[in-house]
Design a protein around this motif. Structure first.
Motif, PDB file in Angstrom:
ATOM      1  N   ILE A 129      -5.100  -4.262  -3.205  1.00  0.00           N
ATOM      2  CA  ILE A 129      -4.623  -2.911  -2.885  1.00  0.00           C
ATOM      3  C   ILE A 129      -5.827  -1.995  -2.920  1.00  0.00           C
ATOM      4  CG2 ILE A 129      -3.140  -1.004  -3.613  1.00  0.00           C
ATOM      5  CD1 ILE A 129      -1.313  -3.086  -4.955  1.00  0.00           C
ATOM      6  N   ASN A 185      -3.668  -5.413  -9.702  1.00  0.00           N
ATOM      7  CA  ASN A 185      -4.863  -5.252  -8.887  1.00  0.00           C
ATOM      8  C   ASN A 185      -6.140  -5.650  -9.620  1.00  0.00           C
ATOM      9  OD1 ASN A 185      -5.113  -4.700  -6.173  1.00  0.00           O
ATOM     10  ND2 ASN A 185      -6.003  -2.676  -6.532  1.00  0.00           N
ATOM     11  N   HIS A 201       0.824  -1.211   0.000  1.00  0.00           N
ATOM     12  CA  HIS A 201       0.000   0.000   0.000  1.00  0.00           C
ATOM     13  C   HIS A 201       0.858   1.261   0.000  1.00  0.00           C
ATOM     14  CE1 HIS A 201      -3.918  -1.978   1.368  1.00  0.00           C
ATOM     15  NE2 HIS A 201      -4.175  -1.345   0.257  1.00  0.00           N
ATOM     16  N   TYR A 215       2.413   1.873  -3.262  1.00  0.00           N
ATOM     17  CA  TYR A 215       1.394   2.289  -4.228  1.00  0.00           C
ATOM     18  C   TYR A 215       1.053   3.780  -4.056  1.00  0.00           C
ATOM     19  CZ  TYR A 215      -2.761   1.632  -7.154  1.00  0.00           C
ATOM     20  OH  TYR A 215      -3.688   1.696  -8.151  1.00  0.00           O
TER      21      TYR A 215
END
Ligand SMILES: [Zn+2]
Length: 474
Positions: free
Chosen positions: A411, A405, A319, A322
């Motif tokens: 995510i 994803n 995360h 990202y």
């Protein structure tokens, strides 16, 4: 070339659907008498990800998952709760859909119910009677397994071994103790349908034969379920379907391994049955999804508080990467790449190829996730550069994780508006700090923290990240 392990042959086989470019995929769905448990969740999540992967690889996937809305469990539970079987089904179908949506499991193309396919069920039973593969005894119809010599081919056991392993009630009306019921004569107070053998209801196994063939044809490409369904459910599905049509029922039998709880088998008698409904009060659904995909689907898995904590910290690293990529990208500009940046983009390319290669190899999600973390290390090294991050490096990396994803969906994407709002609040806080208005600056930070957004002051400026509310205690 995709390979899939086929339970029938006990081998990995090249995946070649009947029609080029198209996959017909059936998975046994929930019996809707209760909330589904964490073992079921593993199957549903794996199957969802496999379905998405096949789409990602360019197949047109037609996916069917049924609801078992009539059987003994349904009838008993409805009686306990003082509701009708159809009310009970309605309630738990809705609950299934809500919980599945929380786990990011996509709706099937068709979600047929057993009770809505009684005519198709009766048709198959009639064929089996015509072929002497079934017999009627006083309103009940049984499958006559001795007349289907391949019986046991999926579980790879002969009739004798199977008989020894199974708990069989003595029943004089059956020709062989392993004969199973296709149609049950009605009992007072139970739901029933008209049939050539009088009023009654279907046995459990016949519904999947009927619905799979009705929606996907006599031969389906993939039929999936938990490992516990191999015998007798899937063995019986083969006997019914192949007995009736004379054709192969399933090309690839896919079974998802067991999930133990704190190294024990989950069972009612141990009192350790965990429903997803309860777990989602404590565990972030993205963490649960990540956890389920972190092992190869055929391996047994252990579910414990420690494992969930590990999954949670690992996912948090993804995360963070990202969000950092997104955040840096919003201010980065294109530029000429230096040697390290060239190397990073080459590494990205090989990571993407590796990711596909391991998923093509019997859907090895564990290896695929390992690839994501190796790339993460390299990407983080780049993000920690003091300056000069380039759009034409950040963007392809971010796009790869977005692509991932589409399949894994673990995510959590934030809304564009939320991101915009956070950015505005960060710049307001910056202004306040410049004016030495620390009260306002702190208030903004606390307000964001309340909403699960953490601000970090780094040499490259302020970064933000979302924290999962992970406080699991089983
Ligand atoms: Zn089934």
């Amino acid at each position: 070339m995709i390979t899939l392990y086929n339970t029938l042959s006990r081998k990995k086989e090249p995946f070649e659907p009947l029609q080029a470019g198209r996959v017909n995929f059936y998975s046994c769905g929930p019996t809707v008498y209760d909330f589904f448990h964490i073992g079921n969740a593993r199957v549903f999540i794996v199957v969802d990800a496999l379905r998405r992967y096949l789409s990602y690889r360019g197949y047109d996937v037609n996916f069917v998952q049924n609801y078992t809305d009539i059987d003994d469990k349904m009838i008993n539970r409805a009686a306990e709760q003082g509701v009708s079987v159809s009310q009970l089904a309605e309630q738990y179908i809705q609950a299934y859909r809500d919980d599945a949506a929380s786990l990011k499991i996509k709706e099937p193309d068709y979600a047929p119910r057993a009770t809505e396919h009684v005519p198709q069920i009766i048709e198959i039973i009639k064929k089996l009677l015509d072929k002497d593969l079934a017999y009627e005894v006083d309103g009940d119809v049984y499958y006559y397994i001795e007349n289907f010599p391949q019986y046991g081919k999926l579980s790879q056991q002969g009739l004798e071994e199977l008989s020894m392993g199974a708990r069989i009630e003595v029943d004089d009306r059956k020709r062989h103790p392993m004969d199973f019921v296709l149609w049950k004569k009605e009992k007072p107070g139970e739901p029933s349908w008209e049939s050539p053998w009088g009023r009654g209801r279907p046995g459990w196994h016949i519904e999947c034969s009927a619905m799979s063939m009705h929606y996907l044809g006599q031969t389906v490409d993939i039929h999936a379920g938990g490992q516990d369904l191999i015998f007798p459910h899937h063995e019986n599905e083969i006997a019914q379907s192949e007995g009736a049509t004379g054709k192969t029922f399933v090309q690839y039998w896919t079974h998802v391994g067991y999930l133990n709880i704190n190294k024990e088998k989950m069972s009612k008698s141990l009192g350790n049955v965990l429903t997803v409904r309860e777990l989602l009060k404590k565990i972030d659904p993205y963490v649960l999804r990540f956890f389920m995909l972190s092992s190869h689907y055929r391996n047994p898995m252990n579910f414990s508080d420690e494992q969930i904590q590990q999954a949670s910290s690992a996912l948090e690293r993804l995360h963070n990467l990202y969000y950092n990529l997104k955040d840096r990208l919003s201010i980065a500009e294109e530029g000429v790449l230096d040697r390290d940046e060239e190397a990073l983009l080459d590494y990205l390319k090989s990571s993407r190829a590796k990711f596909i290669e391991v998923l093509d190899d019997d859907f090895n999600t564990a290896e695929a996730i390992a690839v994501l973390f190796e790339l993460l290390k390299e990407a983080n090294i780049y993000l920690n550069r003091a300056q000069g991050l380039k759009k034409n490096v950040l963007e392809p990396i971010l796009n790869f994780y977005k692509e991932v994803n589409e399949i894994f969906d673990f995510i959590e994407e934030t809304e564009e508006e939320l991101e915009q709002e956070i950015k505005e609040l960060i710049s307001k806080r910056e202004e306040a700090r410049k004016k030495k208005d620390f009260a306002t600056a702190d208030a903004i930070r606390d307000d964001l923290k309340e909403r699960g957004i953490i601000l970090e002051d780094t040499p490259q400026g302020v970064r933000w990240k979302k924290i999962s509310d992970q406080k699991s205690k089983l």
